[in-house]
Every structure is written in structure tokens, then in C-alpha cells.
Design an enzyme around this catalytic site. Sequence first.
Site, PDB file in Angstrom:
ATOM      1  N   ARG A  25      -9.019  14.696  -6.055  1.00 31.69           N
ATOM      2  CA  ARG A  25      -7.912  13.801  -6.453  1.00 31.69           C
ATOM      3  C   ARG A  25      -7.202  14.277  -7.720  1.00 31.69           C
ATOM      4  O   ARG A  25      -6.700  13.461  -8.495  1.00 31.69           O
ATOM      5  CB  ARG A  25      -8.394  12.365  -6.642  1.00 31.69           C
ATOM      6  N   ARG A  29      -2.642   9.711  -9.158  1.00 35.57           N
ATOM      7  CA  ARG A  29      -2.050   8.655  -9.969  1.00 35.57           C
ATOM      8  C   ARG A  29      -2.257   8.764 -11.474  1.00 35.57           C
ATOM      9  O   ARG A  29      -1.567   8.108 -12.234  1.00 35.57           O
ATOM     10  CB  ARG A  29      -2.551   7.287  -9.484  1.00 35.57           C
ATOM     11  N   ARG A  38       6.408  10.175  -6.840  1.00 35.76           N
ATOM     12  CA  ARG A  38       6.049   9.150  -5.846  1.00 35.76           C
ATOM     13  C   ARG A  38       7.112   8.058  -5.778  1.00 35.76           C
ATOM     14  O   ARG A  38       7.477   7.600  -4.710  1.00 35.76           O
ATOM     15  CB  ARG A  38       4.701   8.506  -6.206  1.00 35.76           C
ATOM     16  N   ASP A  75      -3.368  13.239   3.015  1.00 37.81           N
ATOM     17  CA  ASP A  75      -4.421  12.219   3.055  1.00 37.81           C
ATOM     18  C   ASP A  75      -5.236  12.402   4.327  1.00 37.81           C
ATOM     19  O   ASP A  75      -4.743  12.968   5.311  1.00 37.81           O
ATOM     20  CB  ASP A  75      -3.831  10.800   3.005  1.00 37.81           C
ATOM     21  N   TYR A 151     -12.320   3.963   8.930  1.00 34.61           N
ATOM     22  CA  TYR A 151     -11.025   3.317   8.619  1.00 34.61           C
ATOM     23  C   TYR A 151     -10.297   2.907   9.901  1.00 34.61           C
ATOM     24  O   TYR A 151      -9.611   1.886   9.941  1.00 34.61           O
ATOM     25  CB  TYR A 151     -10.132   4.263   7.797  1.00 34.61           C
TER      26      TYR A 151
HETATM   27  O1  1CP Z   1      -5.643  15.648  -5.114  1.00 30.39           O
HETATM   28  C1  1CP Z   1      -6.254  15.601  -4.042  1.00 30.39           C
HETATM   29  O2  1CP Z   1      -7.479  15.478  -3.973  1.00 30.39           O
HETATM   30  C2  1CP Z   1      -5.478  15.784  -2.749  1.00 30.39           C
HETATM   31  C3  1CP Z   1      -4.979  14.652  -2.079  1.00 30.39           C
HETATM   32  C4  1CP Z   1      -5.869  13.599  -1.438  1.00 30.39           C
HETATM   33  C5  1CP Z   1      -7.103  13.719  -0.767  1.00 30.39           C
HETATM   34  C6  1CP Z   1      -7.964  14.948  -0.612  1.00 30.39           C
HETATM   35  C7  1CP Z   1      -5.485  12.244  -1.338  1.00 30.39           C
HETATM   36  C8  1CP Z   1      -4.264  11.687  -1.924  1.00 30.39           C
HETATM   37  N1  1CP Z   1      -6.412  11.584  -0.571  1.00 30.39           N
HETATM   38  C9  1CP Z   1      -7.422  12.451  -0.224  1.00 30.39           C
HETATM   39  C10 1CP Z   1      -8.610  12.162   0.608  1.00 30.39           C
HETATM   40  C11 1CP Z   1      -8.974  10.772   0.928  1.00 30.39           C
HETATM   41  N2  1CP Z   1      -8.164   9.727   1.265  1.00 30.39           N
HETATM   42  C12 1CP Z   1     -10.313  10.329   1.062  1.00 30.39           C
HETATM   43  C13 1CP Z   1     -11.526  11.203   0.888  1.00 30.39           C
HETATM   44  C14 1CP Z   1     -11.861  11.446  -0.540  1.00 30.39           C
HETATM   45  C15 1CP Z   1     -12.315  10.249  -1.327  1.00 30.39           C
HETATM   46  O3  1CP Z   1     -13.345   9.640  -0.957  1.00 30.39           O
HETATM   47  O4  1CP Z   1     -11.637   9.925  -2.325  1.00 30.39           O
HETATM   48  C16 1CP Z   1     -10.288   8.966   1.426  1.00 30.39           C
HETATM   49  C17 1CP Z   1     -11.470   8.057   1.657  1.00 30.39           C
HETATM   50  C18 1CP Z   1      -8.910   8.592   1.555  1.00 30.39           C
HETATM   51  C19 1CP Z   1      -8.381   7.267   1.970  1.00 30.39           C
HETATM   52  C20 1CP Z   1      -7.478   6.724   0.936  1.00 30.39           C
HETATM   53  N3  1CP Z   1      -6.209   7.157   0.754  1.00 30.39           N
HETATM   54  C21 1CP Z   1      -7.785   5.794  -0.081  1.00 30.39           C
HETATM   55  C22 1CP Z   1      -9.136   5.083  -0.287  1.00 30.39           C
HETATM   56  C23 1CP Z   1      -9.069   3.746   0.308  1.00 30.39           C
HETATM   57  C24 1CP Z   1     -10.286   2.868   0.237  1.00 30.39           C
HETATM   58  O5  1CP Z   1     -10.158   1.832  -0.408  1.00 30.39           O
HETATM   59  O6  1CP Z   1     -11.323   3.139   0.850  1.00 30.39           O
HETATM   60  C25 1CP Z   1      -6.628   5.641  -0.854  1.00 30.39           C
HETATM   61  C26 1CP Z   1      -6.411   4.719  -2.030  1.00 30.39           C
HETATM   62  C27 1CP Z   1      -5.642   6.516  -0.315  1.00 30.39           C
HETATM   63  C28 1CP Z   1      -4.268   6.757  -0.830  1.00 30.39           C
HETATM   64  C29 1CP Z   1      -4.107   8.013  -1.608  1.00 30.39           C
HETATM   65  N4  1CP Z   1      -4.449   9.271  -1.123  1.00 30.39           N
HETATM   66  C30 1CP Z   1      -4.140  10.229  -2.063  1.00 30.39           C
HETATM   67  C31 1CP Z   1      -3.568   9.552  -3.197  1.00 30.39           C
HETATM   68  C32 1CP Z   1      -3.038  10.235  -4.434  1.00 30.39           C
HETATM   69  C33 1CP Z   1      -3.560   8.175  -2.904  1.00 30.39           C
HETATM   70  C34 1CP Z   1      -3.004   7.063  -3.794  1.00 30.39           C
HETATM   71  C35 1CP Z   1      -1.675   6.702  -3.241  1.00 30.39           C
HETATM   72  C36 1CP Z   1      -0.664   6.229  -4.246  1.00 30.39           C
HETATM   73  O7  1CP Z   1       0.091   7.037  -4.807  1.00 30.39           O
HETATM   74  O8  1CP Z   1      -0.604   4.991  -4.441  1.00 30.39           O
END
Ligand code: 1CP
Length: 345
Positions: A25, A29, A38, A75, A151
Amino acid sequence: MGDLKPLLAVLSGEARAVPPLWLMRQAGRYLPEYQELRAKAGSFLDTCYNPRIAARITLQPIERFGFDAAILFSDILVVPDALGQKVWFESGSGPRLVPVESDAEIAALAESFDIEKLSPVFETIDRVKGELPKSVAFIGFCGAPWTVASYMIAGRGTPDQAPARLFAYRRPEAFARLIDTLVEASAAYLIRQIDAGVEALQLFDSWAGVLPPSEFERWVAEPLKKIIGKVKAARPRVPIIAFVRGGATHLAGLSERLGAQALGLDTAIDPAWAAETIPAGTALQGNLDPLALLAGGAALDREIDAILRCFSGRPHIFNLGHGVLPETPLEHVSQLAARIRGTGN
Ligand code: 1CP
């Protein structure tokens, strides 16, 4: 071998005095420049599917901190999107999907898989690869079948993935069909990422830790092994990192079983245990507590040093045990990078 990028050298089994560094990540953010882009791009999925903006976001943390790897900005839920499931992101509350439920809905996913829906992702990769500094490796990724399925069943994030766990106990055949569909789609997606230009892959099984051993075997280990087998059969040279969060003692023999070159370690894994138990040829990635990074100060230095000490002499990639938290101060990330590289104090 001497001229490999540091991250790729470690993935080939080399130990380095200064471990390569990147953060899960890292594009996200906590970066003001991310927030700014964004806000311009529309929805989160629109951002993922906008190659110009997604490429800029991928490069932002490299420009600011000089990490040794860029991870594709996308994502894990773009795969359900390409399978025809309705996916969206609500600001503040995370991902939402229309849950899949009936056998017919599950069967329809494989039919409606359209990999071309992901072509903006491949275009993002193409743009990034031309702009990366020479020593920076490029990591592609996807979610592991169990995590993505959890999910798809719940339709949202949950604290413990209870909806998918119940579904798998009650309707194992339907669940197996969903997992098989994800194995096929994910392998095809990863192969296309390689062809577009990524140099290593990470598989995120963020929810592996909620399963008992028998279910872990069936829904985590077996599907990961199948995906890695398919990707390796098609593109044998690209190294693969398996991040099996909550994998606990399963990690002991997991890299050989899966055919992965590296294991991502979550925050709860004792680095001394991992260094002793996991075969020396497997690179280990991790595993600083994201909250230590958020806290900063002496606690951060102490945690960094303990990890460096445990992994010294083995192939190690410095990373967090999970993703960067949005509240993390930028100076703490600079403190981390300086300490790893021996340029701090
Ligand atoms: O920087 C990086 O790592 C690259 C981008 C990336 C990756 C690898 C994002 C951007 N998401 C992911 C993987 C991801 N997405 C995972 C696996 C890793 C982990 O456990 O963190 C999972 C479970 C998700 C699902 C997801 N997408 C969530 C979690 C939800 C939950 O409550 O269980 C969320 C909040 C997102 C949105 C998201 N994905 C990425 C970002 C930067 C964001 C935030 C979005 C925003 O700008 O509001």
C-alpha cells in the site's frame, strides 16, 4: 547475476547487506499527491482503469522515497469486475459488490469473464515500465482466490469473513466452483501482466488466517499452488511472492509446496522463527508492524533493527507486515528508508 535489480537479486536467492525496500500500500492515501490525483479521477475504479493516472500513482512513492520496487496501482477486486460481478467503492467504507449466491450466478462468472476489461491495467503497466529508474523492480499482483472469493460472497469487507466461511461449509461444491473460476481468471490475468512488463508477482491472501487447517489446505494452499503452477508453466522465470497473512505455522513448508520464490510475513510472525524454519533459498519479505511505522520515534528504530538483525545473511526484502495505514506521517517513512540504508542515525 551481479547486474540484477536489488529486489530481483534477492528473489533469485541472494542475500544483500542492505535489503531492498518497498511497502505494501505504498501508493495510497497517506500520500498527499495521491489524494490530489484521486480527487481528479472520479471513482476509485475509474482511477484504477485510467492508465495515465494509475501510472502516475504507481510512480509517486518511488519519486518521493526511492523504494526498490514499484507495485502496480490497482486493486484485487478488478478480477470480480472482469468476471461480470458488480463492484464499486464507497468512500470511507471500502469495497461493495452485489454478492454472488446461487449456483447459476457462480456458473455464469466463468462464462462472462472478459480479460479485455482489464486492458487499461495492461496499458498502465506499459506506461510505468518506460518510466521506472533502472534499479527499481516492477511488481504486478492479484488477490488469492480465497481472499477475493470472501469479498464476492460477503459483498463487502467484514472483520472475519464469516459469510464466505459459512458458505464454504454449507455448499462446498458451489464454493469450489467459484475458487476454480478465480484460479483460471487470476492465472490468465497474471500472465498478461507479465507480458505487459511486470518483473515479479505478489499474490495477496490477506484473509488466510481465519481458516482452520483443513479449510486452509483446500481454499488457500491448493488454489495458490494451482495458480503458481499455471503461471510458471507459461512464464517460468518470473519470481512470485506469496503473502499469506495469518498463515502462521503453515508457512514452514509453504514456499516449496507452492513453488513460490518468496514468502511475505505478516506482523505476527516471529522473524527469528521464520529465519530458522523457512528454507534458506526462500526469500523472506516483511514484517514491520504498520503501527510502529505510524508511531515513529525510538519504537520504530527498535523494531526496524530487530528485523534487520534476524534476517541478516539471508535473502530478505524489507516491508511491512500489512499495508501502510492512511494516517502514517511521511517523515516516518523517510526515517524508515534512511535507517534501512544506513543513512539515518
Ligand atoms: O500500493 C499498493 O500496494 C498497490 C495498490 C493496492 C493493492 C496491492 C491497492 C490500492 N489495493 C491492493 C490490494 C488489496 N485490496 C487487498 C490485499 C492487500 C491488503 O490486505 O491490504 C485487499 C484486501 C483489497 C480490498 C480493498 N480495496 C480494501 C480493504 C477492504 C476491507 O475492508 O476489507 C480497500 C479499502 C480497498 C480500496 C483501495 N485499494 C487500494 C487503495 C489505495 C484503496 C483506498 C481507496 C481510496 O483511495 O479511497
